[in-house]
Scaffold this motif. Structure first.
Motif, PDB file in Angstrom:
ATOM      1  N   VAL A 169       0.840  -1.196   0.000  1.00 37.08           N
ATOM      2  CA  VAL A 169       0.000   0.000   0.000  1.00 37.08           C
ATOM      3  C   VAL A 169       0.872   1.242   0.000  1.00 37.08           C
ATOM      4  O   VAL A 169       2.000   1.237   0.482  1.00 37.08           O
ATOM      5  N   THR A 170       0.317   2.292  -0.576  1.00 38.43           N
ATOM      6  CA  THR A 170       0.890   3.633  -0.488  1.00 38.43           C
ATOM      7  C   THR A 170      -0.219   4.546   0.013  1.00 38.43           C
ATOM      8  O   THR A 170      -1.323   4.521  -0.519  1.00 38.43           O
ATOM      9  N   ALA A 171       0.094   5.326   1.051  1.00 38.64           N
ATOM     10  CA  ALA A 171      -0.886   6.247   1.625  1.00 38.64           C
ATOM     11  C   ALA A 171      -0.421   7.674   1.367  1.00 38.64           C
ATOM     12  O   ALA A 171       0.602   8.106   1.895  1.00 38.64           O
ATOM     13  N   CYS A 172      -1.153   8.389   0.534  1.00 38.52           N
ATOM     14  CA  CYS A 172      -0.876   9.801   0.243  1.00 38.52           C
ATOM     15  C   CYS A 172      -1.811  10.613   1.133  1.00 38.52           C
ATOM     16  O   CYS A 172      -3.000  10.731   0.855  1.00 38.52           O
ATOM     17  N   VAL A 173      -1.257  11.146   2.217  1.00 33.37           N
ATOM     18  CA  VAL A 173      -2.049  11.830   3.237  1.00 33.37           C
ATOM     19  C   VAL A 173      -1.928  13.336   3.055  1.00 33.37           C
ATOM     20  O   VAL A 173      -0.822  13.867   2.997  1.00 33.37           O
ATOM     21  N   HIS A 174      -3.081  14.005   2.986  1.00 32.29           N
ATOM     22  CA  HIS A 174      -3.070  15.469   2.861  1.00 32.29           C
ATOM     23  C   HIS A 174      -3.813  16.090   4.031  1.00 32.29           C
ATOM     24  O   HIS A 174      -4.641  15.450   4.687  1.00 32.29           O
ATOM     25  N   ARG A 175      -3.466  17.330   4.294  1.00 31.26           N
ATOM     26  CA  ARG A 175      -4.229  18.131   5.252  1.00 31.26           C
ATOM     27  C   ARG A 175      -4.362  19.532   4.688  1.00 31.26           C
ATOM     28  O   ARG A 175      -3.497  20.018   3.950  1.00 31.26           O
ATOM     29  N   GLU A 176      -5.472  20.143   5.033  1.00 30.98           N
ATOM     30  CA  GLU A 176      -5.756  21.498   4.567  1.00 30.98           C
ATOM     31  C   GLU A 176      -5.389  22.484   5.667  1.00 30.98           C
ATOM     32  O   GLU A 176      -5.734  22.274   6.836  1.00 30.98           O
ATOM     33  N   THR A 177      -4.653  23.529   5.300  1.00 33.01           N
ATOM     34  CA  THR A 177      -4.289  24.586   6.243  1.00 33.01           C
ATOM     35  C   THR A 177      -4.723  25.918   5.645  1.00 33.01           C
ATOM     36  O   THR A 177      -5.123  25.980   4.469  1.00 33.01           O
ATOM     37  N   ASP A 178      -4.609  26.977   6.413  1.00 35.37           N
ATOM     38  CA  ASP A 178      -4.926  28.312   5.893  1.00 35.37           C
ATOM     39  C   ASP A 178      -4.037  28.675   4.717  1.00 35.37           C
ATOM     40  O   ASP A 178      -4.432  29.424   3.836  1.00 35.37           O
ATOM     41  N   ALA A 179      -2.827  28.105   4.692  1.00 35.75           N
ATOM     42  CA  ALA A 179      -1.877  28.391   3.605  1.00 35.75           C
ATOM     43  C   ALA A 179      -2.082  27.482   2.396  1.00 35.75           C
ATOM     44  O   ALA A 179      -1.453  27.696   1.363  1.00 35.75           O
ATOM     45  N   GLY A 180      -2.927  26.466   2.508  1.00 28.71           N
ATOM     46  CA  GLY A 180      -3.164  25.555   1.384  1.00 28.71           C
ATOM     47  C   GLY A 180      -2.990  24.103   1.781  1.00 28.71           C
ATOM     48  O   GLY A 180      -2.893  23.765   2.959  1.00 28.71           O
TER      49      GLY A 180
END
Length: 162
Positions: free
Chosen positions: A24-35
């Motif tokens: 498996v590959t996990a591409c984890v993102h999070r949203e911040t005020d900067a993007g």
């Protein structure tokens, strides 16, 4: 976690012969005020930056494996958004001569909680990076990360785009 026990047991029987595994590959993102930021790990074995990767344990669902690997490797809790790519890697030959090839499931995941840290010894650094200032990610890891960033509704199958 290093090499899973089930692989060590198999290697005792087959030596360095090619071994077909699920990964498996996990591409984890999070949203911040900067993007948008993406979680990357610097591998201890070769120093390259990659999304979190790992081996699926026998009987484990690929999505569960991706989330387990994120927790084990980066000390982060995430949730699956969707499957973005299924591919087969080239044969990997390790320094000890073991050969392995993976069917790999890449998931786009959303950050839930935790402070990124190299939690299992397989990585020397782990952190979130702005989408427009990612460190160099190479090869298939760059391609699956790009697929997660593009976020097309359909799951890609087969060879990764360059």
């Amino acid at each position: 976690m290093a090499t899973p026990d089930f692989i060590i047991d198999l290697r005792e029987k087959i030596g360095t012969m090619p071994l077909w595994l699920s990964g498996v590959t996990a591409c984890v993102h999070r949203e911040t005020d900067a993007g948008t930021e993406w979680l990357l790990a610097r591998r201890a074995d070769n120093g390259s930056w990659t999304p979190v990767t790992g081996i699926i344990d026998p009987g484990e669902h690929p999505g569960d494996a991706a989330l387990r690997e994120v927790a084990e490797a980066a000390d982060v809790v995430a949730e699956i958004e969707r499957l973005v790519w299924v591919d087969v890697t080239d044969v990997v030959t390790y320094a000890n001569g073991d050969q392995t090839q993976y069917i790999n499931f890449t998931f786009r995941c959303r950050y839930v909680s935790g402070e990124p840290a190299p939690a299992d010894g397989e990585n020397t650094e782990v952190g979130f990076f702005p989408e427009d200032a990612l460190p160099a990610v190479e090869g298939r890891h760059a391609a699956v990360l790009a697929a997660a960033i593009r976020n097309k509704p359909e799951c890609g199958l087969g060879p990764l785009p360059s």
